[in-house]
Scaffold this active site. Structure first.
Site, PDB file in Angstrom:
ATOM      1  N   GLU A   1      24.767  65.530  22.927  1.00 49.75           N
ATOM      2  CA  GLU A   1      23.522  65.616  22.763  1.00 49.75           C
ATOM      3  C   GLU A   1      22.635  65.400  23.760  1.00 49.75           C
ATOM      4  O   GLU A   1      22.821  64.277  24.828  1.00 49.75           O
ATOM      5  CB  GLU A   1      23.992  64.134  21.377  1.00 49.75           C
ATOM      6  CG  GLU A   1      24.430  64.629  20.478  1.00 49.75           C
ATOM      7  CD  GLU A   1      24.439  63.533  19.921  1.00 49.75           C
ATOM      8  OE1 GLU A   1      25.372  62.868  18.820  1.00 49.75           O
ATOM      9  OE2 GLU A   1      24.142  62.367  19.780  1.00 49.75           O
TER      10      GLU A   1
ATOM     11  N   CYS B   1      17.472  60.926  26.945  1.00 52.20           N
ATOM     12  CA  CYS B   1      18.688  60.085  27.225  1.00 52.20           C
ATOM     13  C   CYS B   1      19.111  61.417  27.698  1.00 52.20           C
ATOM     14  O   CYS B   1      19.613  62.052  26.100  1.00 52.20           O
ATOM     15  CB  CYS B   1      18.618  59.271  25.816  1.00 52.20           C
ATOM     16  SG  CYS B   1      20.540  59.003  25.864  1.00 52.20           S
TER      17      CYS B   1
ATOM     18  N   CYS C   1      33.987  61.033  24.220  1.00 45.17           N
ATOM     19  CA  CYS C   1      34.277  60.134  25.589  1.00 45.17           C
ATOM     20  C   CYS C   1      35.219  59.245  25.033  1.00 45.17           C
ATOM     21  O   CYS C   1      36.206  59.321  24.071  1.00 45.17           O
ATOM     22  CB  CYS C   1      32.944  58.801  25.156  1.00 45.17           C
ATOM     23  SG  CYS C   1      33.306  57.341  26.469  1.00 45.17           S
TER      24      CYS C   1
ATOM     25  N   CYS D   1      35.129  52.546  22.270  1.00 44.66           N
ATOM     26  CA  CYS D   1      34.474  51.710  21.873  1.00 44.66           C
ATOM     27  C   CYS D   1      34.247  51.723  20.119  1.00 44.66           C
ATOM     28  O   CYS D   1      33.762  52.678  19.888  1.00 44.66           O
ATOM     29  CB  CYS D   1      33.484  51.038  22.413  1.00 44.66           C
ATOM     30  SG  CYS D   1      33.666  51.482  24.162  1.00 44.66           S
TER      31      CYS D   1
ATOM     32  N   CYS E   1      31.233  52.563  18.688  1.00 41.26           N
ATOM     33  CA  CYS E   1      30.148  53.564  18.377  1.00 41.26           C
ATOM     34  C   CYS E   1      31.339  55.410  18.419  1.00 41.26           C
ATOM     35  O   CYS E   1      31.942  55.677  18.806  1.00 41.26           O
ATOM     36  CB  CYS E   1      30.221  53.696  19.819  1.00 41.26           C
ATOM     37  SG  CYS E   1      30.156  55.586  21.214  1.00 41.26           S
TER      38      CYS E   1
ATOM     39  N   GLU F   1      30.807  58.565  28.612  1.00 42.63           N
ATOM     40  CA  GLU F   1      30.940  57.279  29.874  1.00 42.63           C
ATOM     41  C   GLU F   1      30.413  58.252  31.451  1.00 42.63           C
ATOM     42  O   GLU F   1      31.327  58.508  32.085  1.00 42.63           O
ATOM     43  CB  GLU F   1      32.743  56.882  30.241  1.00 42.63           C
ATOM     44  CG  GLU F   1      32.929  55.517  31.831  1.00 42.63           C
ATOM     45  CD  GLU F   1      31.146  54.730  31.674  1.00 42.63           C
ATOM     46  OE1 GLU F   1      31.004  54.180  30.617  1.00 42.63           O
ATOM     47  OE2 GLU F   1      31.167  54.761  32.499  1.00 42.63           O
TER      48      GLU F   1
ATOM     49  N   LEU G   1      27.816  45.527  28.084  1.00 40.83           N
ATOM     50  CA  LEU G   1      28.837  44.316  27.565  1.00 40.83           C
ATOM     51  C   LEU G   1      28.974  43.761  26.644  1.00 40.83           C
ATOM     52  O   LEU G   1      30.657  43.778  26.047  1.00 40.83           O
ATOM     53  CB  LEU G   1      27.939  42.951  28.230  1.00 40.83           C
ATOM     54  CG  LEU G   1      28.836  41.452  29.098  1.00 40.83           C
ATOM     55  CD1 LEU G   1      29.877  42.032  30.676  1.00 40.83           C
ATOM     56  CD2 LEU G   1      28.108  40.588  29.407  1.00 40.83           C
ATOM     57  N   HIS G   2      28.417  43.750  25.999  1.00 42.66           N
ATOM     58  CA  HIS G   2      28.133  43.227  24.338  1.00 42.66           C
ATOM     59  C   HIS G   2      29.352  42.180  23.629  1.00 42.66           C
ATOM     60  O   HIS G   2      29.716  41.999  22.930  1.00 42.66           O
ATOM     61  CB  HIS G   2      29.305  44.628  24.421  1.00 42.66           C
ATOM     62  CG  HIS G   2      28.920  46.292  24.018  1.00 42.66           C
ATOM     63  ND1 HIS G   2      27.702  46.051  23.792  1.00 42.66           N
ATOM     64  CD2 HIS G   2      29.119  47.196  24.229  1.00 42.66           C
ATOM     65  CE1 HIS G   2      25.893  47.810  23.688  1.00 42.66           C
ATOM     66  NE2 HIS G   2      27.952  47.840  24.470  1.00 42.66           N
TER      67      HIS G   2
ATOM     68  N   CYS H   1      23.900  57.055  19.812  1.00 40.47           N
ATOM     69  CA  CYS H   1      25.208  57.790  20.447  1.00 40.47           C
ATOM     70  C   CYS H   1      25.981  58.716  20.274  1.00 40.47           C
ATOM     71  O   CYS H   1      27.560  57.832  19.372  1.00 40.47           O
ATOM     72  CB  CYS H   1      25.836  57.090  21.274  1.00 40.47           C
ATOM     73  SG  CYS H   1      27.720  56.863  22.312  1.00 40.47           S
TER      74      CYS H   1
HETATM   75  N1  SAH Z   1      29.460  55.269  28.080  1.00 40.87           N
HETATM   76  C1  SAH Z   1      27.826  54.433  28.650  1.00 40.87           C
HETATM   77  C2  SAH Z   1      26.979  55.348  28.070  1.00 40.87           C
HETATM   78  C3  SAH Z   1      26.707  56.272  26.957  1.00 40.87           C
HETATM   79  S1  SAH Z   1      26.441  55.007  25.407  1.00 40.87           S
HETATM   80  C4  SAH Z   1      28.373  52.891  28.430  1.00 40.87           C
HETATM   81  O1  SAH Z   1      28.633  52.631  27.163  1.00 40.87           O
HETATM   82  O2  SAH Z   1      27.851  52.097  27.869  1.00 40.87           O
HETATM   83  C5  SAH Z   1      24.551  54.342  25.730  1.00 40.87           C
HETATM   84  C6  SAH Z   1      24.899  52.564  25.284  1.00 40.87           C
HETATM   85  O3  SAH Z   1      24.500  52.552  23.520  1.00 40.87           O
HETATM   86  C7  SAH Z   1      26.032  51.620  25.588  1.00 40.87           C
HETATM   87  O4  SAH Z   1      25.715  50.284  25.969  1.00 40.87           O
HETATM   88  C8  SAH Z   1      26.458  51.739  23.988  1.00 40.87           C
HETATM   89  O5  SAH Z   1      27.267  50.468  24.052  1.00 40.87           O
HETATM   90  C9  SAH Z   1      25.560  51.590  22.898  1.00 40.87           C
HETATM   91  N2  SAH Z   1      26.228  52.152  21.784  1.00 40.87           N
HETATM   92  C10 SAH Z   1      26.836  53.009  20.898  1.00 40.87           C
HETATM   93  N3  SAH Z   1      27.533  52.640  20.032  1.00 40.87           N
HETATM   94  C11 SAH Z   1      25.923  51.932  19.235  1.00 40.87           C
HETATM   95  C12 SAH Z   1      25.528  51.748  18.291  1.00 40.87           C
HETATM   96  N4  SAH Z   1      26.182  52.163  17.203  1.00 40.87           N
HETATM   97  N5  SAH Z   1      24.733  51.821  18.200  1.00 40.87           N
HETATM   98  C13 SAH Z   1      24.663  50.475  19.248  1.00 40.87           C
HETATM   99  N6  SAH Z   1      24.315  50.836  20.300  1.00 40.87           N
HETATM  100  C14 SAH Z   1      25.586  51.679  20.701  1.00 40.87           C
HETATM  101 FE1  SF4 Z   2      31.820  55.481  25.392  1.00 44.57          FE
HETATM  102 FE2  SF4 Z   2      29.845  54.520  25.856  1.00 44.57          FE
HETATM  103 FE3  SF4 Z   2      30.637  54.925  23.265  1.00 44.57          FE
HETATM  104 FE4  SF4 Z   2      31.814  52.842  24.918  1.00 44.57          FE
HETATM  105  S1  SF4 Z   2      29.726  52.710  24.378  1.00 44.57           S
HETATM  106  S2  SF4 Z   2      32.885  55.311  23.156  1.00 44.57           S
HETATM  107  S3  SF4 Z   2      32.317  54.080  26.783  1.00 44.57           S
HETATM  108  S4  SF4 Z   2      30.335  56.770  25.358  1.00 44.57           S
END
Ligand code: SAH
Ligand code: SF4
Length: 391
Positions: free
Chosen positions: A73, A86, A93, A97, A100, A181, A238-239, A356
């Site tokens: 996407e 974006c 990935c 996480c 996500c 990632e 970081l989260h 994402c």
């Molecule tokens: N893998 C990388 C970049 C892609 S994700 C990373 O994790 O940083 C881009 C951002 O979207 C990251 O900060 C990720 O934690 C966040 N993200 C993923 N799923 C999400 C969701 N359901 N709600 C809010 N943010 C989310």
């Molecule tokens: Fe991958 Fe980023 Fe999603 Fe984590 S938040 S699963 S690193 S795309």
């Protein structure tokens, strides 16, 4: 191919400068060589599988199918003062996480440099064709600025003269915040950054400072990126400020823990003089407690960093959801009390599966088995009933 060397530059100008791979638009090439050149050197890498718009057309999300059937996407967001693209760096990935959608589906494969660049060229083409209207779509909550592009804003072009026809804007910002990632696909991503930022004909001429690479915190790769002498912004997802919670939200934290990730980020900031963007998805009753805001504030105080809070975009079937407005406000307030700059990301594209991986997940739901979640997912902790008046 028996062509004079300057044909390479001509083709590159068409692709990177005019965003086209259509031979009928290449009038400076001899008719007979157009087709063979384009076929050999500009193969169509991505085919639009679905396109969705919202915000009056100012947000456009595309689900792409690669030559081998993978789904990725990209999202184009036009604002009054900038246009942010974006992009995805991987199909899927492998980081797992649990909040996500991309992480749930597992890794299909790395994207090539060309597949990454092609997403941006396609977005630039949409803009140039006048297909992304507006730039004044509703975007931000009042006090806190919309910040999907933490790298700052760049006006999409020189100011227009009084008699100039309005020019379509260009892409001003690129964020590697789509699927994947980026630092797990290091070589292709760095090569893509160079292609996107070198001037035409070598690349698209987008400023390095307007590119943001978002990482889950792969420490050795952050160090390697710092040594590239690129001035791209680093975003660290970081989260959670504490390892106990981050181990569950970001499983790779078991390999590189919070302190180590932040040390790598500070080294990156020192090497590049770029402010680090700390991404923090606010998840109701999971990571949005006031004490965690204080802990985060203490970690970041005095550092070259700002926090980008992302209201969680719940994935289908998830028991997690975004924080309550009051918790979000308190989180912001406490970070600010530590002197840490903070923005809350706007929520463009929610209604089009903007987070994402959500669109790809829904498109392939029937054909793919989700990867097992590598960690137990914590349940929301019930919040104590607020006692003080005025909350
Ligand atoms: N893998 C990388 C970049 C892609 S994700 C990373 O994790 O940083 C881009 C951002 O979207 C990251 O900060 C990720 O934690 C966040 N993200 C993923 N799923 C999400 C969701 N359901 N709600 C809010 N943010 C989310
Ligand atoms: Fe991958 Fe980023 Fe999603 Fe984590 S938040 S699963 S690193 S795309």
């Amino acid at each position: 191919m028996g062509q004079p060397p300057f044909r390479a530059s001509q083709l590159s100008r068409h692709f990177f400068g005019r965003y086209t791979d259509q031979t009928d638009e290449m009038s400076d090439l001899p008719q007979a060589s157009r087709e063979p050149l384009a076929q050999a050197l500009l193969p169509r890498l991505l085919t639009a599988e679905r396109e969705l718009s919202c915000d009056g057309g100012a947000t456009r999300k595309t689900l792409w199918r690669t030559f081998d059937g993978a789904l990725v996407e990209s999202v184009l967001m036009r604002y009054p003062d900038r246009v942010t693209m974006c992009v995805s760096s991987q199909a899927g990935c492998g980081m797992g996480c649990p909040f996500c959608a991309t992480g749930q589906a597992g890794l299909t494969r790395n994207l090539s440099t060309a597949e990454i660049v092609a997403q941006v060229v396609a977005g630039a083409r949409l803009l140039a064709d006048g297909q992304i209207p507006g730039g004044n779509a509703p975007s931000k909550p009042s006090r806190i600025s919309a910040a999907i592009s933490p790298g700052g804003t760049h006006p999409p072009g020189p100011p227009l003269g009084k008699n100039d026809p309005p020019k379509p804007p260009r892409i001003s910002n690129i964020v590697f915040m789509g699927m994947g990632e980026p630092l797990a696909n290091y070589a292709s991503v760095v090569a893509a950054v160079r292609r996107l930022t070198e001037p035409v004909p070598e690349g698209m001429g987008i400023s390095q400072r307007s590119v943001t690479v978002s990482t889950v915190g792969l420490v050795p790769a952050i160090a390697r990126l710092a040594a590239e002498r690129l001035s791209v912004t680093l975003a660290v997802s970081l989260h959670a400020p504490d390892d106990e919670l981050r181990d569950t939200l970001v499983p790779v934290n078991r390999r590189w823990q919070v302190a180590e990730v932040l040390d790598a980020a500070w080294d990156y900031a020192a090497a590049t003089r770029r402010r680090i963007s700390i991404e923090y998805a606010l998840i109701r009753d999971i990571n949005d407690q006031a004490w965690r805001a204080d802990a985060l504030g203490a970690l970041l105080a005095g550092r070259l960093a700002h926090v980008n809070l992302i209201p969680l975009n719940p994935t289908p079937g998830s028991k997690w959801t975004a924080s309550r407005p009051a918790a979000q406000r308190e989180f912001v307030r406490r970070l600010e009390a530590h002197g840490v700059p903070v923005t809350v990301r706007d929520t463009r594209g929610r209604e089009i599966d903007g987070a994402c991986g959500q669109l790809a997940a829904s498109a392939s739901a029937s054909s793919r088995t989700p990867a097992p979640s590598p960690v137990p997912i914590p349940s929301p902790v019930p919040t104590p009933t607020p006692t003080s008046a005025g909350r």
